[in-house]
Design a protein around this motif. Structure first.
Motif, PDB file in Angstrom:
ATOM      1  N   MET A   1       0.846  -1.199   0.000  1.00  0.00           N
ATOM      2  CA  MET A   1       0.000   0.000   0.000  1.00  0.00           C
ATOM      3  C   MET A   1       0.874   1.238   0.000  1.00  0.00           C
ATOM      4  N   ASP A   2       0.441   2.275  -0.724  1.00  0.00           N
ATOM      5  CA  ASP A   2       1.100   3.574  -0.721  1.00  0.00           C
ATOM      6  C   ASP A   2       0.235   4.562   0.051  1.00  0.00           C
ATOM      7  N   LEU A   3       0.902   5.481   0.749  1.00  0.00           N
ATOM      8  CA  LEU A   3       0.217   6.431   1.623  1.00  0.00           C
ATOM      9  C   LEU A   3       0.832   7.811   1.431  1.00  0.00           C
ATOM     10  N   VAL A   4       0.002   8.818   1.175  1.00  0.00           N
ATOM     11  CA  VAL A   4       0.441  10.212   1.086  1.00  0.00           C
ATOM     12  C   VAL A   4      -0.105  10.946   2.301  1.00  0.00           C
ATOM     13  N   VAL A   5       0.786  11.523   3.098  1.00  0.00           N
ATOM     14  CA  VAL A   5       0.416  12.207   4.337  1.00  0.00           C
ATOM     15  C   VAL A   5       0.718  13.693   4.192  1.00  0.00           C
ATOM     16  N   THR A   6      -0.296  14.557   4.292  1.00  0.00           N
ATOM     17  CA  THR A   6      -0.057  16.000   4.302  1.00  0.00           C
ATOM     18  C   THR A   6      -0.021  16.450   5.760  1.00  0.00           C
ATOM     19  N   LEU A  32       4.517  -1.225   2.889  1.00  0.00           N
ATOM     20  CA  LEU A  32       3.972   0.128   2.907  1.00  0.00           C
ATOM     21  C   LEU A  32       5.034   1.138   2.473  1.00  0.00           C
ATOM     22  N   ARG A  33       4.621   2.087   1.621  1.00  0.00           N
ATOM     23  CA  ARG A  33       5.461   3.231   1.279  1.00  0.00           C
ATOM     24  C   ARG A  33       4.713   4.513   1.631  1.00  0.00           C
ATOM     25  N   VAL A  34       5.443   5.491   2.139  1.00  0.00           N
ATOM     26  CA  VAL A  34       4.822   6.738   2.589  1.00  0.00           C
ATOM     27  C   VAL A  34       5.511   7.934   1.944  1.00  0.00           C
ATOM     28  N   LEU A  35       4.703   8.840   1.380  1.00  0.00           N
ATOM     29  CA  LEU A  35       5.168  10.167   0.988  1.00  0.00           C
ATOM     30  C   LEU A  35       4.652  11.132   2.047  1.00  0.00           C
ATOM     31  N   PHE A  36       5.558  11.696   2.825  1.00  0.00           N
ATOM     32  CA  PHE A  36       5.220  12.561   3.959  1.00  0.00           C
ATOM     33  C   PHE A  36       5.466  14.001   3.521  1.00  0.00           C
ATOM     34  N   VAL A  37       4.382  14.763   3.356  1.00  0.00           N
ATOM     35  CA  VAL A  37       4.472  16.136   2.859  1.00  0.00           C
ATOM     36  C   VAL A  37       4.585  17.095   4.041  1.00  0.00           C
ATOM     37  N   GLU A  38       5.718  17.760   4.138  1.00  0.00           N
ATOM     38  CA  GLU A  38       5.989  18.684   5.237  1.00  0.00           C
ATOM     39  C   GLU A  38       5.483  20.089   4.898  1.00  0.00           C
ATOM     40  N   PRO A  39       5.337  20.955   5.898  1.00  0.00           N
ATOM     41  CA  PRO A  39       4.996  22.351   5.599  1.00  0.00           C
ATOM     42  C   PRO A  39       6.070  22.985   4.717  1.00  0.00           C
ATOM     43  N   ALA A  40       5.652  23.898   3.851  1.00  0.00           N
ATOM     44  CA  ALA A  40       6.597  24.571   2.967  1.00  0.00           C
ATOM     45  C   ALA A  40       7.475  25.542   3.751  1.00  0.00           C
ATOM     46  N   ASP A 108       0.409   5.230  -7.862  1.00  0.00           N
ATOM     47  CA  ASP A 108      -0.701   5.430  -8.795  1.00  0.00           C
ATOM     48  C   ASP A 108      -2.036   5.675  -8.094  1.00  0.00           C
ATOM     49  N   ARG A 109      -2.284   4.940  -7.021  1.00  0.00           N
ATOM     50  CA  ARG A 109      -3.547   5.113  -6.294  1.00  0.00           C
ATOM     51  C   ARG A 109      -3.295   4.963  -4.799  1.00  0.00           C
ATOM     52  N   PRO A 110      -2.617   5.943  -4.219  1.00  0.00           N
ATOM     53  CA  PRO A 110      -2.334   5.857  -2.788  1.00  0.00           C
ATOM     54  C   PRO A 110      -3.560   6.179  -1.952  1.00  0.00           C
ATOM     55  N   VAL A 111      -3.467   5.877  -0.683  1.00  0.00           N
ATOM     56  CA  VAL A 111      -4.423   6.378   0.306  1.00  0.00           C
ATOM     57  C   VAL A 111      -3.926   7.753   0.744  1.00  0.00           C
ATOM     58  N   LEU A 112      -4.834   8.708   0.833  1.00  0.00           N
ATOM     59  CA  LEU A 112      -4.490  10.073   1.242  1.00  0.00           C
ATOM     60  C   LEU A 112      -4.855  10.285   2.702  1.00  0.00           C
ATOM     61  N   TRP A 113      -3.870  10.748   3.474  1.00  0.00           N
ATOM     62  CA  TRP A 113      -4.054  11.039   4.903  1.00  0.00           C
ATOM     63  C   TRP A 113      -3.843  12.544   5.069  1.00  0.00           C
ATOM     64  N   VAL A 114      -4.900  13.274   5.368  1.00  0.00           N
ATOM     65  CA  VAL A 114      -4.832  14.733   5.453  1.00  0.00           C
ATOM     66  C   VAL A 114      -4.780  15.166   6.913  1.00  0.00           C
ATOM     67  N   GLN A 127      -9.162  10.802  -7.030  1.00  0.00           N
ATOM     68  CA  GLN A 127     -10.142   9.842  -6.551  1.00  0.00           C
ATOM     69  C   GLN A 127      -9.522   8.930  -5.494  1.00  0.00           C
ATOM     70  N   TRP A 128      -8.440   9.408  -4.859  1.00  0.00           N
ATOM     71  CA  TRP A 128      -7.761   8.595  -3.856  1.00  0.00           C
ATOM     72  C   TRP A 128      -8.660   8.371  -2.637  1.00  0.00           C
ATOM     73  N   PRO A 129      -8.681   7.171  -2.075  1.00  0.00           N
ATOM     74  CA  PRO A 129      -9.346   6.976  -0.773  1.00  0.00           C
ATOM     75  C   PRO A 129      -8.719   7.922   0.245  1.00  0.00           C
ATOM     76  N   SER A 130      -9.544   8.566   1.066  1.00  0.00           N
ATOM     77  CA  SER A 130      -9.011   9.659   1.876  1.00  0.00           C
ATOM     78  C   SER A 130      -9.427   9.592   3.335  1.00  0.00           C
ATOM     79  N   LEU A 131      -8.521  10.077   4.167  1.00  0.00           N
ATOM     80  CA  LEU A 131      -8.685  10.136   5.621  1.00  0.00           C
ATOM     81  C   LEU A 131      -8.343  11.541   6.080  1.00  0.00           C
ATOM     82  N   TYR A 132      -9.195  12.146   6.875  1.00  0.00           N
ATOM     83  CA  TYR A 132      -8.914  13.434   7.506  1.00  0.00           C
ATOM     84  C   TYR A 132      -8.639  13.191   8.977  1.00  0.00           C
TER      85      TYR A 132
END
Length: 386
Positions: A1-6, A32-40, A108-114, A127-132
């Motif tokens: 699973m891929d995960l994008v975390v903002t 699991l792979r994670v892209l962890f998006v930090e504040p700019a 390609d189709r990660p889970v989005l963690w906001v 259209q990513w599955p998403s979590l707030y």
């Protein structure tokens, strides 16, 4: 699973909720792979504030962590070139940069963690599955009207369109849960870190110390109360503040003039030493709708340390039944701290190891990871089935 975390926080040595949960998930799942998006980064704001400006570090591998494959954690630190009032398309540019990074990593189709509310733009663009994951109620924070309206608009998208909503506190469970179904996943503590011996940190002042650990920021910290406490302790002890410093220059100067000691940020694995060697732990927080929305990580850390605690009546601390906990209104806080320091050596003023272990194990981060595993599995299944 891929995960994008903002994330609302950078990935550094000061671990907060996001780091503990993401690292725990990565250790559980080797795929699991994670892209962890930090504040700019904000070079212009830094230059105007007389701090060192720098560009964001872009997409890069995360730090080496025990039990985690080097290619499993990726960090993205964008650069904010202009203020939002000048660059009206700032958030759109940010979203495109996140999408490009995910494409570079072939997610390609990660889970989005906001966690950062502007992740709402990614919810709208994909259209990513998403979590707030709601950890602070920024809609009630002291911000400009324009900023508050922007956050409210983004949160409306998140609450109405995300597949799952997680909250960290009972207050958030009540407020956000009135609008839709939510799952309570509280904050936690690294319990094992408090069950080993720690040498007294060399930068703790000699003599009695009342210690605060946490980010120094006017949204939470009552700077006037801290200054009054530091002055009242003169001759009997010192007020020591440990944590990232986000204070205004005038606030910092006021604290130093009052005799407070500001040690700055310390890596998370060093924090237990400061807590267990404190004579008293303090929480001089303001009580506002914003702080009432929080589930303070320091509550779990303070209890794991087993030292006497004096707190203003903020969420979490005011709700705990604990013989070592003194909750005092701001008008009585200073006297309560002075009294606690004077009696810190009295028998029974420290929790025994068995009590500390019992308290902290119930709130260990591993239990919170268990909850997130279930939530992410639901999201992954939803994504795979669409």
């Amino acid at each position: 699973m891929d995960l994008v975390v903002t994330s609302l926080e950078v990935w550094d040595g000061v671990w907060r909720r996001n780091q503990h949960l993401v690292a725990g998930l990565l250790r559980r799942d080797p795929d699991l792979r994670v892209l962890f998006v930090e504040p700019a980064t904000d070079p212009l704001h830094a230059a105007l504030g007389a701090s060192q400006p720098r560009l964001g570090r872009g997409l890069r591998r995360g730090p080496q962590l025990d039990g985690i494959h080097p290619d499993a954690l990726w960090l993205l630190e964008p650069t904010k070139w202009l203020p939002r009032r000048v660059d009206r398309r700032l958030d759109e540019r940010w979203a495109r940069q996140v999408l490009r990074a995910a494409q570079t990593l072939e997610m390609d189709r990660p889970v989005l963690w906001v966690n950062d509310p502007r992740g709402s733009l990614l919810v709208e663009a994909t259209q990513w599955p998403s979590l707030y994951d709601v950890t602070d109620d920024w809609t009630v924070a002291d911000r400009s009207t324009a900023e508050t309206e922007r956050i409210k608009t983004q949160e409306h998208v998140l609450l109405t369109r995300c597949d799952e909503v997680v909250v960290c506190s009972p207050a958030l469970e009540a407020s956000k849960g009135a609008l839709r179904a939510v799952t309570l996943v509280p904050n936690g503590v690294d319990a094992s870190a408090y069950l080993v011996g720690h040498e007294r940190p060399s930068d703790l002042p000699a003599g009695a110390v009342a210690v605060y650990v946490g980010t120094l920021h006017g949204d939470r910290l009552d700077v006037d109360l801290c200054a009054q406490t530091a002055l009242a302790l003169a001759g009997s002890g010192r007020l020591v503040l440990v944590g990232p410093d986000s204070l205004a220059a005038e606030q910092r100067s006021r604290l130093l003039s009052a005799g407070a000691v500001l040690l700055g940020a310390r890596p998370s694995d060093e924090v237990p030493a400061y807590l267990v060697h404190a004579d008293v732990l303090v929480v001089p927080h303001v009580v506002t709708p914003f702080t009432d929305s929080l589930d303070p990580i320091k509550l779990y850390e303070y209890q794991a340390a087993g030292r006497p605690v004096v707190s203003t009546p903020v969420a979490g601390f005011r709700d705990v039944a604990d013989d070592l906990m003194t909750v005092a209104a701001s008008s009585a806080f200073v006297a309560a701290v002075v009294d606690a320091v004077a009696h810190a050596g009295r028998a029974g003023r420290v929790a025994d190891e068995a009590t500390r272990a019992q308290r902290s194990s119930a709130a260990d981060w591993s239990r919170r990871v268990d909850q997130m595993v279930e939530i992410l599995a639901r999201l992954h299944a939803r994504g795979a089935g669409s």
